[in-house]
Design a protein around this motif. Structure first.
Motif, PDB file in Angstrom:
ATOM      1  N   LEU A  81      66.487 169.610  34.743  1.00 55.70           N
ATOM      2  CA  LEU A  81      67.347 168.861  34.119  1.00 55.70           C
ATOM      3  C   LEU A  81      67.881 169.246  33.065  1.00 55.70           C
ATOM      4  CD1 LEU A  81      66.240 165.036  33.249  1.00 55.70           C
ATOM      5  CD2 LEU A  81      67.000 166.368  31.307  1.00 55.70           C
ATOM      6  N   THR A  82      69.281 168.835  32.765  1.00 55.25           N
ATOM      7  CA  THR A  82      70.022 169.354  31.703  1.00 55.25           C
ATOM      8  C   THR A  82      69.828 168.404  30.455  1.00 55.25           C
ATOM      9  OG1 THR A  82      71.574 170.507  33.185  1.00 55.25           O
ATOM     10  CG2 THR A  82      72.309 169.923  30.803  1.00 55.25           C
TER      11      THR A  82
ATOM     12  N   ASN B 261      65.626 153.379  34.499  1.00 55.60           N
ATOM     13  CA  ASN B 261      66.445 153.196  35.687  1.00 55.60           C
ATOM     14  C   ASN B 261      68.006 152.795  35.237  1.00 55.60           C
ATOM     15  OD1 ASN B 261      67.898 152.223  37.858  1.00 55.60           O
ATOM     16  ND2 ASN B 261      65.985 151.501  38.777  1.00 55.60           N
ATOM     17  N   MET B 262      68.700 153.644  35.331  1.00 54.12           N
ATOM     18  CA  MET B 262      70.254 153.474  35.030  1.00 54.12           C
ATOM     19  C   MET B 262      71.118 152.410  35.583  1.00 54.12           C
ATOM     20  SD  MET B 262      70.682 155.314  32.359  1.00 54.12           S
ATOM     21  CE  MET B 262      72.461 155.164  32.133  1.00 54.12           C
ATOM     22  N   LEU B 263      70.341 152.135  37.050  1.00 55.51           N
ATOM     23  CA  LEU B 263      71.084 151.056  37.700  1.00 55.51           C
ATOM     24  C   LEU B 263      70.892 149.359  36.866  1.00 55.51           C
ATOM     25  CD1 LEU B 263      70.025 151.914  41.321  1.00 55.51           C
ATOM     26  CD2 LEU B 263      72.229 152.511  40.146  1.00 55.51           C
TER      27      LEU B 263
ATOM     28  N   PHE C  99      71.035 164.377  34.071  1.00 55.03           N
ATOM     29  CA  PHE C  99      71.848 164.942  32.886  1.00 55.03           C
ATOM     30  C   PHE C  99      71.586 164.012  31.572  1.00 55.03           C
ATOM     31  CE2 PHE C  99      73.929 166.356  36.581  1.00 55.03           C
ATOM     32  CZ  PHE C  99      73.915 168.115  36.176  1.00 55.03           C
ATOM     33  N   VAL C 100      71.070 164.294  30.485  1.00 55.90           N
ATOM     34  CA  VAL C 100      70.691 163.503  29.477  1.00 55.90           C
ATOM     35  C   VAL C 100      71.107 164.031  27.975  1.00 55.90           C
ATOM     36  CG1 VAL C 100      68.669 162.529  28.115  1.00 55.90           C
ATOM     37  CG2 VAL C 100      68.609 162.711  30.673  1.00 55.90           C
TER      38      VAL C 100
ATOM     39  N   LEU D 235      60.380 159.959  34.130  1.00 55.27           N
ATOM     40  CA  LEU D 235      60.343 158.619  34.553  1.00 55.27           C
ATOM     41  C   LEU D 235      61.880 158.539  35.039  1.00 55.27           C
ATOM     42  CD1 LEU D 235      58.955 155.652  34.527  1.00 55.27           C
ATOM     43  CD2 LEU D 235      60.220 155.397  32.215  1.00 55.27           C
ATOM     44  N   MET D 236      62.708 159.019  34.239  1.00 54.33           N
ATOM     45  CA  MET D 236      64.172 158.980  34.532  1.00 54.33           C
ATOM     46  C   MET D 236      64.726 159.831  35.778  1.00 54.33           C
ATOM     47  SD  MET D 236      66.074 158.696  30.816  1.00 54.33           S
ATOM     48  CE  MET D 236      65.373 159.935  29.860  1.00 54.33           C
TER      49      MET D 236
END
Ligand code: FE2
Length: 449
Positions: free
Chosen positions: A167-168, A346-348, A138-139, A130-131
């Motif tokens: 993805l890291t 959603n980081m926005l 990066f998480v 999803l992300m």
């Protein structure tokens, strides 16, 4: 020689190389304005998993080309604080009716009794997809290590390997019930580090006493030094202005010299400290050189629950920390779990909430909030030279349906392309509205009022 991939005519700013632009915190941009004429369109050439060329026009061919038509090219978004072991469990076994941190912890204590590694892995990967589809590559995730089985931690360490091609993921050994909440937890934390957790976590304000909280921090710093790991503390996540573990974290960071390897997450009590104490603290923090992570979506809803009116926002002093030159990043904390039943990955959304709740509406402040979900997060995670868009770096980048961070945040623009380690990972088409022409005003029938 043909490259593997060329992105044609994307808008790229030099901050994309991986460092936040120099800004005057009074609100005036001291560096370049990101959305003005100084921004330029470029071609980006990728071969294998590396960026091999960036120029206004690359006279090269590629197996695959993508026309960007001036869209904003950004380093990937960074989710610096989430709990992937509890994602997508909202309502299991019951809804959090009070909306408090403490009821959330109680519900999670019930839910985790039937946790399996397969359960953790399936939900964590669903959340990461999803992300990632929205530009996050990066998480940093916390993993609850307060159960003897270490199921959550083992599940997330397995996920870290399963997603590593695109993805890291960093995993924090997080004692949700306190280092000293149970006689076994201290040993379980150390076992989690032996198993490969990247970061040592803590929750001093949830320990039984103030003294236990201070002792837990000393133990966390010892473990970090012994195992050469980063530190990320859930610190003062409450409205009690007497919750003052941040000063202890800062003092330990100063005395050990660990500085930028240490992160204070949440620090919501900082929003309730009296200004005299906050002033003293602000004098210490730049010397300690800590990172801060705020989680505005969730802490706006968790905190202030015992207030009547005026009701506190329950956020740390994001704007003031940024003005003092401290590294601040943002996270979701939770997506659909016992503490927060909403969230989209959603980081926005996260940055937009910070803009509103922290009153960071000046242009430089809005751009700073974009930094908080990109380059600042990368600093917190200690990604170093692996992050950013520059020749020779790993080809991790995203394209947004916008021409600047301001437009990306204002419109919560679609991330149209996600490139992970040189390969197109996800492509998303922005929504387009189709008007019924019969319903539109006819020329001459429009009245200006
Ligand atoms: Fe958290």
């Amino acid at each position: 020689m043909a490259l593997d991939l060329i992105l044609r005519r994307g808008q790229l700013h030099e901050r994309a190389a991986g460092a936040a632009a120099s800004r005057d915190a009074s609100g005036d941009a001291s560096g370049e304005r990101l959305h003005d004429q100084e921004a330029h369109w470029v071609d980006i050439g990728i071969d294998g998993n590396r960026i091999v060329a960036i120029a206004p026009h690359l006279d090269l061919t590629a197996t695959h080309e993508i026309a960007l038509q001036g869209r904003w090219v950004s380093p990937p978004l960074v989710e610096s604080h989430i709990h992937l072991d509890s994602v997508l469990t909202a309502g299991e076994p019951r809804w959090n009716q009070s909306g408090t941190l403490f009821e959330g912890i109680e519900i999670w204590r019930e839910r985790k009794q039937r946790l399996t590694q397969a359960d953790v892995e399936a939900r964590a990967i669903a959340a990461l997809k999803l992300m990632a589809a929205q530009g996050v590559l990066f998480v940093r995730s916390h993993a609850d290590v307060s159960e003897p089985s270490l199921t959550a931690l083992k599940g997330l360490l397995a996920v870290r390997e399963q997603v590593r091609d695109w993805l890291t993921l960093q995993v924090v050994a997080f004692p949700q019930d306190g280092v000293y909440g149970d006689a076994q937890t201290e040993a379980q934390m150390e076992e989690a580090l032996r198993l490969g957790a990247d970061v040592v976590g803590g929750i001093p304000h949830y320990e039984l006493t103030r003294e236990d909280g201070v002792r837990s921090l000393q133990r966390i710093f010892d473990l970090a030094q012994t195992y050469d790991r980063l530190i990320d503390i859930h610190c003062d996540e409450m409205d009690d202005e007497q919750s003052r573990f941040l000063e202890v974290v800062a003092a330990l960071a100063l005395r050990t010299g660990l500085g930028s390897r240490v992160t204070a997450s949440h620090t919501t009590a900082f929003g309730s400290y009296n200004n005299a104490y906050a002033l003293k603290l602000m004098g210490i923090l730049p010397r300690a050189n800590l990172n801060f992570i705020a989680n505005p979506l969730i802490n706006l809803t968790l905190q202030g629950r015992t207030d009547t009116y005026p009701k506190r926002r329950g956020l740390t002093r994001v704007k003031e920390l940024w003005q003092h030159g401290l590294n601040v990043s943002l996270g979701h904390d939770c997506i659909q779990d016992p503490w927060y039943s909403l969230g989209t990955g959603n980081m926005l959304d996260v940055a937009q909430m910070a803009i509103h709740a922290c009153q960071m509406t000046g242009l430089a402040e809005i751009e700073a909030c974009y930094d908080m979900i990109t380059v600042n997060g990368a600093r917190t995670l200690h990604l170093g030279d692996t992050y950013g868009i520059a020749i020779g770096k790993p080809a991790n980048l995203i394209v947004l349906d916008a021409d600047s961070p301001y437009e990306a945040l204002r419109r919560r623009a679609t991330v149209t392309h996600v490139i992970a380690q040189g390969k197109l990972l996800v492509e998303t088409h922005p929504p387009r509205s189709q008007w019924n022409p019969a319903m539109l005003p006819q020329p001459g029938n429009v009245c200006d009022t």
